[in-house]
Design an enzyme around this catalytic site. Structure first.
Site, PDB file in Angstrom:
ATOM      1  CD  GLU A   1      65.119  68.909  61.496  1.00  0.00           C
ATOM      2  OE1 GLU A   1      66.297  69.507  61.012  1.00  0.00           O
ATOM      3  OE2 GLU A   1      64.743  67.728  61.245  1.00  0.00           O
TER       4      GLU A   1
ATOM      5  CD  GLU B   1      62.611  67.662  56.913  1.00  0.00           C
ATOM      6  OE1 GLU B   1      63.458  67.077  57.258  1.00  0.00           O
ATOM      7  OE2 GLU B   1      62.484  68.920  57.207  1.00  0.00           O
TER       8      GLU B   1
HETATM    9  C1  GAL Z   1      66.273  67.225  58.332  1.00  0.00           C
HETATM   10  C2  GAL Z   1      66.299  68.829  57.870  1.00  0.00           C
HETATM   11  C3  GAL Z   1      66.188  68.852  56.535  1.00  0.00           C
HETATM   12  C4  GAL Z   1      67.132  68.165  55.840  1.00  0.00           C
HETATM   13  C5  GAL Z   1      67.132  66.821  56.246  1.00  0.00           C
HETATM   14  C6  GAL Z   1      68.155  65.715  55.709  1.00  0.00           C
HETATM   15  O1  GAL Z   1      66.717  67.197  59.797  1.00  0.00           O
HETATM   16  O2  GAL Z   1      64.948  69.320  58.241  1.00  0.00           O
HETATM   17  O3  GAL Z   1      66.254  70.219  56.021  1.00  0.00           O
HETATM   18  O4  GAL Z   1      68.542  68.519  56.296  1.00  0.00           O
HETATM   19  O5  GAL Z   1      67.373  66.781  57.872  1.00  0.00           O
HETATM   20  O6  GAL Z   1      67.947  64.288  56.001  1.00  0.00           O
END
Ligand code: GAL
Length: 689
Positions: free
Chosen positions: A141, A310
Site C-alpha cells: 500500500e 487483500e
Molecule cells: C491493509 C494493509 C494490511 C493490513 C490490513 C489490516 O490496509 O495493507 O497490511 O494492515 O490493512 O486490515
C-alpha cells in the site's frame, strides 16, 4: 485463484505444517508470504537469513499451494532507522518519523533505495526461478496513509528535479504558477520549497500544490517501477509482478505506474466503518455496492489484468467502528470481484494475531489457531464454487454473455485540483463523481472507467453513453472529441464544473465556463453554493422537489432544449439546473446540480429518455456477466428477487432467484437468454482465475 496471506515469522515453526495443510484443506490455492519480514530476512545490515523462508516455501509446495512472495520494503528494521535516519519520512510538521510502526520509509531517499534494492534483489535471486512462485507483490500500500506526503530533504530535491523536467525554464514555471501575484516569483528551481501548510503563512499557491500532488504520486510510482526492474532481472518471465494499491486512495494514482506491473491489485475493506450511507438498517454490514463495483471497474481499466490482494475476512481493527460483517457478505464481496473480472482473490489474513499489531483483526482462523471463522467458511465456499464453475467463468463470450457498455471518464488531475480548491468546504469531488458512476451501474450497464489522458485515441462510439463528471481541467482536443462523439450519435452526459480550466489549472480568457457553453450551446449564468443549514429546492418535471446544498449551476438553455430540472427558489428561481439537447445524431445532457439521490435520478432520467428499454436494477443490487455466467449480487438487507429480464428463465447454478440479504445468484447465459445487447463482457479484459 483464491488464497491467503500468511506470516510464518509470526507463528512458532512447529505450527507451520498444520497451517499450510489447513489452507489446502479449506480449498485455498495459494499462500502470500514475506510481506513485512525484512528484519527476519536481514537481521543486521548485509547479513541475510533465508532458512526460515526456505522451510515455509517447502511446506507450501508440499501442500500443493502456489506462492506469492512480497518484497518487505514497507517495514525497514530498526537498524535502518538508527544507521540511516534520512531513509525515513519527515512529516509536514518537520519531525522525522521513528521506528516502531510501519511505512516509515521515504521512497525518494537514496539510502532507502539502496537498501530496498538489495533485499529485493536477494529475494529475487533466491526464489525467482521456483516453479511454485507465481507472482510477486512489491512493498505494501504505497504512500504514507494519512501522513502523506513526506517532507524530507530528498523529497524536496526530487520535487525540484520533477519541476525542472516538467517546465524546463524557471520562467515557464513562474507563468504556470501565476507567481506574479503576491511576489511569489522564483529565479531558479533551487529556491522552491515543498508547499507545506505547516510552514506557509497563509494559503498555498494552488498550482504548486497540484504539482506537489502530481510529484508525490509519480515518485511513489517510480519507486515501484525501479523495484519491478530489479525483480525482473532474476525472476521467471511467467511470474507476474503487482502492487496492492489502497482502493480509493487519491494520494497515489495507480495509472501513474507506467511500466513494470503486470497485474493491478487492490486492498478492499468494505466494512470498516466508512460506509457511505445507502439505505437499509443493516446495509453498513454488507458494504456499499457502488463503491465496491467502482473499485473493481477502476482497477480493471489499467491493463485489463487485476485482482483483489487483500479482502477483509471478518471484523478489522483500524476503522472508526469495526462492526461484524453480515453473514454471507465475505462471499458476496468475493463473487463481486469475480463478476467484475478479477483473476486473483486473496485475503488478509489467515490467522488472527494473538499479540503485536492488529490484535483484533479477524482471520480465516480463530485465535485458537485451528478453528475456521465464519469468513473462513465463506472463503472455502467460494473456493469450492469456483472449482465447479471454473470452465464457465473463463469461457469466451461467444454465446452472447454481453452487456451494453457505458464509459465514464475519471480524471485524477481534475478531481485533485477540485479537492485542492473545492470553493465550498462541502464539495467532495470524489463523492460527486461516484454518483454518476452509480447511476450507470444501477441501470445495469457494464461500466468502463477511462482516463481522458490516453496514449492512443479510443473509439468512443463503442459506448452507448459517455459520462464526463467533473473533468474540469481539459485539453482542447478533448472537447473536440466529445463533440464528435455526440455528432456521431453518442449520448454525452456532463456534470457541473465541467471544462472550466486548462490542464495547467488556468481559467481561459473567456467568461467562466465558456468552453462548456460552446459545447452545449447554452448560457451559464452563474453557480451557487449554500451555507450550512441552508437548502435550496430543485423542481422536477413530475411536480416533485428535491433539496440541494452543495453546488448548482444556473443555465439558460436554448428553446429546443428539454429541461430536466429547474430551481424552485432563491433569486434565480425558474432557471434550469439540468437540461438536454439533441445535437447532430446524438444527445448532450448537462446536469448542473449535485445532490445525493438527485444526481443519480437526473442521470438516469436522461438516459432512459433516450433508451426506454433500460430497467434500473433493484436498489442496492449489482449485476454483471463473466464468461458464460450471469451473476446477481444482493447488497440489500432484505430479500430481493432477481429480475426476470436478467435471468430469462435460466435456472440458477448457485443460489436462488429469491435472494436473501448478501445472497449471490449465478446462472448460465445461453444464446437465447442473453441479458442485454451490446459489445463485450468482462472476460474480454479479465484473466484466468
Ligand atoms: C491493509 C494493509 C494490511 C493490513 C490490513 C489490516 O490496509 O495493507 O497490511 O494492515 O490493512 O486490515
Amino acid at each position: 485463484m483464491i488464497g491467503t496471506y500468511y506470516y510464518p515469522e509470526q507463528w512458532p515453526s512447529k505450527d507451520w505444517a498444520a497451517d499450510f495443510k489447513r489452507m489446502r484443506a479449506m480449498g485455498l490455492r495459494h499462500v502470500h508470504m514475506a510481506e513485512f519480514a525484512w528484519v527476519q530476512l536481514e537481521p543486521r545490515e548485509g547479513e541475510f537469513r533465508f532458512d526460515w523462508l526456505d522451510a515455509a516455501v517447502d511446506l507450501a509446495e508440499a501442500n500443493d499451494l502456489d506462492i506469492i512472495l512480497c518484497t518487505p520494503t514497507a517495514t525497514p528494521p530498526v537498524w535502518v532507522a538508527l544507521d540511516y535516519p534520512d531513509a525515513l519520512m519527515v512529516r509536514a510538521n518537520g519531525r522525522r518519523v521513528t521506528h516502531g510502526s510501519r511505512a516509515q520509509r521515504c521512497v525518494n531517499a537514496p539510502a532507502f533505495n539502496r537498501l530496498a534494492g538489495r533485499i529485493t534483489t536477494k529475494m529475487a535471486q533466491r526464489y525467482g526461478q521456483l516453479g511454485r512462485v507465481i507472482g510477486w507483490q512489491l512493498d505494501n500500500e504505497i504512500g504514507h496513509y494519512v501522513n502523506a506526503p513526506c517532507h524530507c530533504p530528498a523529497c524536496e530535491r526530487a520535487f525540484r528535479q520533477y519541476l525542472q523536467a516538467r517546465y524546463g525554464e524557471i520562467g515557464t514555471l513562474n507563468q504556470a504558477w501565476g507567481t506574479d501575484f503576491w511576489s511569489q516569483n522564483y529565479d531558479s528551481f533551487d529556491q522552491i520549497a515543498l508547499p507545506n501548510p505547516e510552514t506557509l503563512a497563509y494559503l498555498p499557491n494552488e498550482h504548486a500544490l497540484l504539482d506537489f500532488r502530481r510529484f508525490f504520486s509519480r515518485s511513489q510510482a517510480r519507486f515501484l517501477e525501479r523495484q519491478a526492474t530489479l525483480l525482473r532481472r532474476h525472476i521467471a518471465a511467467r511470474a507476474w509482478v503487482t502492487h496492492n494499491f489502497i482502493a480509493g486512495d487519491n494520494q497515489v494514482h495507480p495509472r501513474h505506474v507506467t511500466g513494470g506491473l503486470d497485474l493491478f491489485t487492490l486492498t478492499l475493506y468494505p466494512v470498516a466503518g466508512r460506509f457511505s450511507g445507502r439505505t437499509g438498517a443493516e446495509c453498513f454490514r454488507i458494504g456499499d455496492p457502488m463503491a465496491l463495483a467502482f473499485h473493481h471497474d477502476f482497477a480493471r481499466g489499467h491493463n485489463g489484468r487485476w485482482g483483489v490482494m487483500e479482502q477483509q475476512p471478518g471484523q478489522v481493527n483500524w476503522g472508526p467502528h469495526n462492526c461484524r460483517p453480515f453473514p454471507g457478505a465475505v462471499r458476496l464481496w468475493l463473487w463481486t470481484a469475480v463478476a467484475h473480472g478479477a483473476e486473483l482473490l486473496d485475503t488478509y489474513r489467515f490467522r488472527q494475531p494473538r499479540c503485536g499489531c492488529e490484535q483484533y483483526h479477524a482471520g480465516l482462523i480463530h485465535l485458537d489457531g485451528t478453528s475456521v471463522t465464519a469468513g473462513g467458511r465463506e472463503f472455502s465456499q467460494v473456493a469450492a464454487e469456483l472449482e465447479t464453475l471454473a470452465a464457465l467463468v473463463t469461457a469466451p463470450t461467444s454465446s452472447g454473455a454481453k452487456m451494453q457498455r457505458a464509459a465514464i471518464l475519471h480524471d485524477w488531475e481534475s478531481l485533485t485540483a477540485l479537492a485542492i480548491h473545492p470553493q465550498t468546504d462541502r464539495f467532495d469531488p470524489v463523492a460527486a463523481w461516484l454518483r454518476y458512476y452509480a447511476a450507470l451501474k444501477q441501470l445495469g450497464f457494464e461500466v468502463v472507467v477511462l482516463s481522458p489522458e490516453r496514449r492512443r485515441p479510443l473509439d468512443l462510439s463503442r459506448y452507448a453513453v459517455l459520462c464526463v463528471p467533473y473533468v474540469d481541467l481539459v485539453a482542447p482536443q478533448w472537447l473536440a472529441e466529445w463533440s464528435r462523439y455526440v455528432d456521431g450519435g453518442g449520448h454525452l452526459i456532463l456534470s457541473a464544473r465541467s471544462a472550466t480550466r486548462d490542464r495547467k489549472g488556468h481559467f481561459p480568457k473567456t467568461r467562466y465556463g465558456q468552453w462548456v457553453m460552446d459545447l452545449v450551446g447554452a448560457r451559464l449564468e452563474g453557480y451557487d453554493v449554500l451555507p450550512v443549514g441552508q437548502q435550496g429546492r430543485i423542481a422536477l418535471p413530475d411536480g416533485s422537489t428535491h433539496p440541494w446544498e452543495v453546488w448548482a449551476e444556473q443555465w439558460q438553455p436554448p428553446a429546443d432544449a428539454e429541461i430536466l430540472a429547474t430551481f424552485g427558489d432563491q433569486f434565480y428561481a425558474g432557471r434550469a439546473a439540468a437540461f438536454q439537447r439533441d445535437l447532430g445524431e446524438g444527445r448532450l445532457s448537462l446536469i448542473g446540480v449535485d445532490a445525493a439521490g438527485l444526481t443519480e435520478r437526473l442521470v438516469q432520467t436522461a438516459i432512459i429518455s433516450r433508451r426506454p428499454d433500460r430497467v434500473p436494477l433493484p436498489e442496492n443490487c449489482l449485476f454483471h456477466t463473466r464468461g458464460e455466467l450471469g451473476i446477481f449480487l444482493n447488497y440489500a438487507d432484505r430479500p430481493v428477487r432477481v429480475p426476470d429480464h436478467l435471468h430469462r428463465g435460466a435456472p440458477p447454478l448457485v443460489g436462488e432467484l429469491n435472494l436473501p440479504p448478501a445472497g449471490v445468484c449465478i446462472w448460465r447465459i445461453s444464446g437465447i437468454s442473453r441479458p442485454d445487447a451490446g459489445e463485450a463482457s468482462c472476460s474480454d479484459t479479465g484473466g484466468v482465475l
